[in-house]
Design an enzyme around this catalytic site. Structure first.
Site, short mmCIF file in Angstrom:
data_model
loop_
_atom_site.label_atom_id
_atom_site.label_comp_id
_atom_site.label_asym_id
_atom_site.label_seq_id
_atom_site.Cartn_x
_atom_site.Cartn_y
_atom_site.Cartn_z
CD GLU A 401 -1.74 -2.44 1.34
OE1 GLU A 401 -0.57 -2.71 1.71
OE2 GLU A 401 -2.60 -3.32 1.15
CG HIS A 468 -11.00 -8.17 6.74
ND1 HIS A 468 -10.09 -8.87 7.49
CD2 HIS A 468 -10.58 -8.30 5.45
CE1 HIS A 468 -9.17 -9.42 6.71
NE2 HIS A 468 -9.45 -9.08 5.46
#
Ligand SMILES: Cc1ncc(C[n+]2csc(CCOP(=O)(O)OP(=O)(O)O)c2C)c(N)n1
Length: 662
Positions: A401, A468
Site C-alpha cells: 500500500e 476487515h
C-alpha cells in the site's frame, strides 16, 4: 584514484570540475556561517559531491531527480542559485516553501527536482510513479532517485524496488553508501555483503561504483540512463563513499574511528579530480585560484542577498488556503431535462459506473489496486475494466500500500491522475505515511497538487472482525490537506466519486461494504458530480435531529420508520472534510435537540468535532446537551452478537429516548 576520460573534451572535464567544486565551496561557507551562529542546521555532503554532481549531470535536464538531504550538488548542478537555496534554508518568503519547510524538503517542477520528506524512504515510490507516467506516455525518459544506505532498511525501499521491477519502470535507484546512518555503522544496518547484491533479489541489474570518482559516476549513470530510456527497467546503483562530517554538524563524530577519516581523506573527490586535471594539464594552479576567487565572491554576495530577503508574514487565512490546490469544481449535475435517464443501481454498481465514466472522461487517470485488473477487485467494482481500458490503466499491484500511494503521487507530479483502491480500508495503515505526510502536505509545502483518490471499502456489519471492519475516517479528517467523503446512497456515491476524480487534491473516499449489495437507488446514467462539502437533509422534522453519515444514515432512517410519531430531521453529512457547517447549524436551529450518530468508536470520532462545533457556535439554540451515539471504544469483534453490541445502532433507541426526554 584512476580516472578514465574516455572521449571527453577538456571543456567537458572542466565543466565537471566546476560543478564539483562549487557545492564544496558553498559547504565550506555553510560551516563558517554555522560557527558564526548565522544558520541553524546543516547536513554536510562534503566528500560525497561526486555522486550528486556526476549523476545529475548525466541525466537530461527534463528528467526528474529525487535527492536526499546531503545532495546539494544536485541542486547546484541543476542551476538553482545559491540565493534561492539560502532563502529556502533560512525560511524566507522567497524560499521554495515560503518558510514552511526546512532544508532540501521541497520540489521544483522548473528544475524537475522532487525533494524528500523527512521520512527518507517514501520518495523512492514517487520515483516509480514519475517513471510510470513517462513509460505510459512513451516519453523515453529515466528517473533518478537517491537513498542513503540507512534508509535501505525501510520497507519503502523494498516496496519501491519491487514495484519498479515488476512494472519494469525506468528508475535508477542510487544508494549513497557513506558508512553511517546517523551513528549506526553499516554492519548494524544490514547483513548482506554489499547492498548492490540485493538487486538480484528484485530481479534487476545492480552496479557498484566508486562514488568519489566523478568520471566513474558520470559515465555509469549516463550509460544506464541511456539504456533504460529505451529499454525501460530499474537498476540499483550502490555508490561507495564516506560521510566526512557528523550526521549534522551539531551531532559530532565521536563514534567514527579516526583512521577512517584519514583513509577517506585520501580519496577526496574534489582533490583527486583536481590533481588529475592538473596532471593532464586541463587545468593550471592559476586557473584553479581564479575560479575559486570567483566562486568565493559570488557565494558571499548571494548569501548576503538571501539574508537580506523578507521573512514571511504570518497570515492564517493564506496558510489554511494553501493546504489545498485551488480548484473550482464545475458542477455537472444530472439534469431532469428530457432524455436524461436513471437506472436502479446497487451502491456497488454506482461506484463502478462512476469509475468507468471517470476513466472515459480523464484519459490520464490510472487505477491501481490489489487484484483490480482481470479479477475485477475484491468486490468486483472494476470487473470488465481491463477489457475497456487496458492493463496499463487498470493495474494490479503487488501487496504494498505504501509504495502504491507513493506511486500515485509520482503519477500526479508527472501529469497523471491516480485512483488507489485499498482492498479493505483497514489496510490503509500500511500506506498511512504516504497519505498523511506526502499526499496531504505536498501542496502546502511547495505548491504541487496531489491528484489522487484513495477508495476505502469500509465498515462493519458483516462479521469480519477487527481487521476487515474498522471505521477509520477520523484518522484522515484530522489531517489538514486531505478531503474526506463518505456517501450513503448509490447516487451520492456516483456523484461524489466523479467529483473526487476531478478534484486535484487528495480525496479519501469511504464506501461502505455493507451497503454494496444491500442498497439500490435510481442513479442518473449520465456523468454528473456533486459538490464535496455539502450535506443533505434526508428528512425534516422539528423535534430532534440526527446528524450522521455512512451506514449511520440508514440506522437513523430505520429508527425514524420505527418511530413515525417522532418529528425527526436526519442530516447526512456526505463529506467529512470539508464538512457542511451551514447545514449543521440550520438543522440544530430547526430542532434544538441533537444526536450525532456514527459507526466509528466514540472517543475522538468525527462526532466529537461536530459536537464541539455545535457547542461553540449554536449553544443558544440547544434545548438539550449535544449527545453522541457511537460504537464502543473497543476493537471490532467478529461474532455476530458481539459485533451488533459493539455497533452504535444497538444503543440508538436508548440514546434517542434520553435526548427526547431531556
Ligand atoms: C523514518 C525515519 N526514521 C528516522 C529518521 C531520523 N534520521 C534522519 S537521517 C537518519 C540517518 C539516515 O541515514 P542514511 O539513510 O544512511 O543517510 P545519510 O544521513 O547517511 O546520508 C535518521 C535515522 C528519519 N528521518 N526518518
Amino acid at each position: 584514484m584512476q580516472f578514465d576520460r574516455k572521449s571527453k573534451t577538456d571543456a567537458e572535464l572542466l565543466q565537471l570540475y566546476q560543478a564539483l567544486l562549487y557545492p564544496r565551496m558553498v559547504e565550506e561557507k555553510m560551516l563558517i556561517l554555522l560557527r558564526q551562529g548565522k544558520i541553524g542546521k546543516w547536513f554536510s555532503g562534503i566528500g560525497q559531491e561526486a555522486i550528486a554532481v556526476g549523476s545529475t549531470l548525466a541525466m537530461q535536464a527534463d528528467e526528474y531527480i529525487l535527492p536526499m538531504h546531503r545532495n546539494l550538488g544536485v541542486f547546484t548542478a541543476r542551476g538553482i542559485s545559491l540565493q534561492k537555496l539560502m532563502a529556502q534554508w533560512q525560511g524566507k518568503l522567497n524560499g521554495f516553501t515560503k518558510g514552511r519547510d526546512r532544508s532540501f524538503h521541497f520540489g521544483t517542477q522548473a528544475h524537475k527536482i522532487i525533494g524528500m520528506i523527512s521520512h527518507l524512504g517514501p520518495q523512492m515510490a514517487l520515483a516509480d510513479g514519475i517513471a510510470l507516467a513517462d513509460k505510459l506516455s512513451k516519453k523515453a525518459k529515466a528517473t533518478l532517485v537517491y537513498t542513503g544506505e540507512g534508509a535501505t532498511s525501510e520497507g519503502d525501499f523494498h516496496e519501491a524496488l519491487n514495484v519498479a521491477a515488476v512494472w519494469q519502470l525506468p528508475v535508477i535507484f542510487l544508494i549513497e553508501n557513506n558508512g553511517y546512518g546517523l551513528s549506526t555503522p553499516t554492519n548494524e544496518q544490514y547483513n548482506c555483503k554489499h547492498l548492490v547484491d540485493r538487486a538480484l533479489g528484485y530481479g534487476m541489474q545492480g552496479v557498484q561504483v566508486d562514488g568519489n570518482n566523478i568520471l566513474e559516476m558520470y559515465d555509469t549513470i549516463s550509460d544506464l540512463a541511456r539504456d533504460i530510456r529505451h529499454n525501460p527497467r530499474p537498476v540499483l546503483v550502490e555508490c561507495l563513499t564516506f560521510r566526512m562530517r557528523g550526521h549534522e554538524e551539531a551531532s559530532g563524530v565521536k563514534y567514527v574511528p579516526q583512521e577512517l577519516f584519514e583513509q577517506w581523506a585520501e580519496k577526496d573527490p574534489v582533490k583527486q579530480f583536481e590533481s588529475y586535471l592538473l596532471q593532464t594539464q586541463v587545468l593550471s594552479e592559476q586557473a584553479i585560484e581564479t575560479l575559486k576567487a570567483q566562486y568565493k565572491a559570488e557565494i558571499e554576495a548571494e548569501v548576503e542577498a538571501a539574508f537580506a530577503e523578507a521573512e514571511p508574514a504570518p497570515n492564517a487565512a493564506l496558510e489554511s488556503a494553501d493546504m489545498y490546490a485551488p480548484f473550482q469544481a464545475a458542477q455537472v449535475r444530472h439534469s431532469s431535462t428530457a432524455g436524461s435517464t436513471t437506472t436502479e443501481k446497487r451502491y456497488l454498481d454506482a461506484i463502478s459506473d462512476a469509475l468507468k465514466q471517470g476513466m472515459q472522461k480523464h484519459p490520464n487517470l490510472v487505477l491501481m489496486g490489489q487484484d483490480i485488473a482481470e479479477y475485477g477487485g475484491a468486490f468486483k467494482i472494476t470487473d470488465g475494466f481491463v477489457a475497456e481500458f487496458g492493463k496499463e490503466r487498470v493495474r494490479n499491484t503487488p501487496i504494498c500500500e505504501s509504495a502504491i500511494v507513493g506511486t500515485a503521487l509520482g503519477l500526479s507530479i508527472n501529469g497523471y491522475k491516480a485512483m488507489v483502491e485499498m482492498q479493505f480500508a483497514d489496510f490503509v495503515t500500511c500506506g498511512f505515511n504516504q497519505i498523511v505526510n506526502n499526499l496531504a502536505k505536498t501542496h502546502y509545502r511547495w505548491g504541487e497538487k496531489a491528484d489522487v483518490v484513495v477508495r476505502m471499502p469500509t465498515g462493519a456489519g458483516t462479521g469480519a472482525g477487527p481487521f476487515h471492519s474498522q471505521s477509520n475516517e477520523a484518522w484522515f479528517t484530522k489531517t489538514p490537506g486531505l478531503k474526506v467523503v463518505y456517501p450513503a446512497f448509490p447516487s451520492d456515491a456516483k456523484g461524489l466519486l466523479l467529483a473526487a476524480l476531478e478534484d486535484p487534491n487528495p480525496v479519501i473516499y469511504f464506501e461502505h461494504k455493507y451497503l454494496y449489495r444491500s442498497l439500490t437507488q435510481a442513479v442518473p446514467d449520465d456523468y454528473f458530480t456533486l459538490p464535496i462539502g455539502k450535506a443533505k437533509l434526508i428528512t425534516e422534522g422539528s423535534q430532534a435531529c440526527i446528524i450522521t453519515y455512512g451506514l449511520g444514515v440508514h440506522w437513523a432512517l430505520e429508527y425514524a420508520s420505527n418511530h413515525p410519531d417522532i418529528e425527526l430531521s436526519i442530516l447526512d453529512l456526505r463529506s467529512l472534510q470539508p464538512w457542511d457547517q451551514e447545514a449543521v447549524a440550520a438543522v440544530v436551529k430547526a430542532t434544538g435537540k441533537v444526536m450525532i450518530l456514527h459507526e466509528d468508536t466514540l472517543t475522538c470520532g468525527f462526532g466529537a468535532e461536530i459536537a464541539a462545533w455545535i457547542a461553540e457556535h449554536c449553544f443558544a439554540y440547544l434545548d438539550a446537551p449535544v449527545m453522541r451515539c457511537a460504537s464502543l471504544d473497543t476493537a471490532i469483534p467478529m461474532n455476530k452478537a458481539l459485533e451488533e453490541d459493539f455497533l452504535a445502532n444497538s444503543r440508538l433507541a436508548e440514546s434517542m429516548q434520553k435526548l427526547l426526554t431531556y
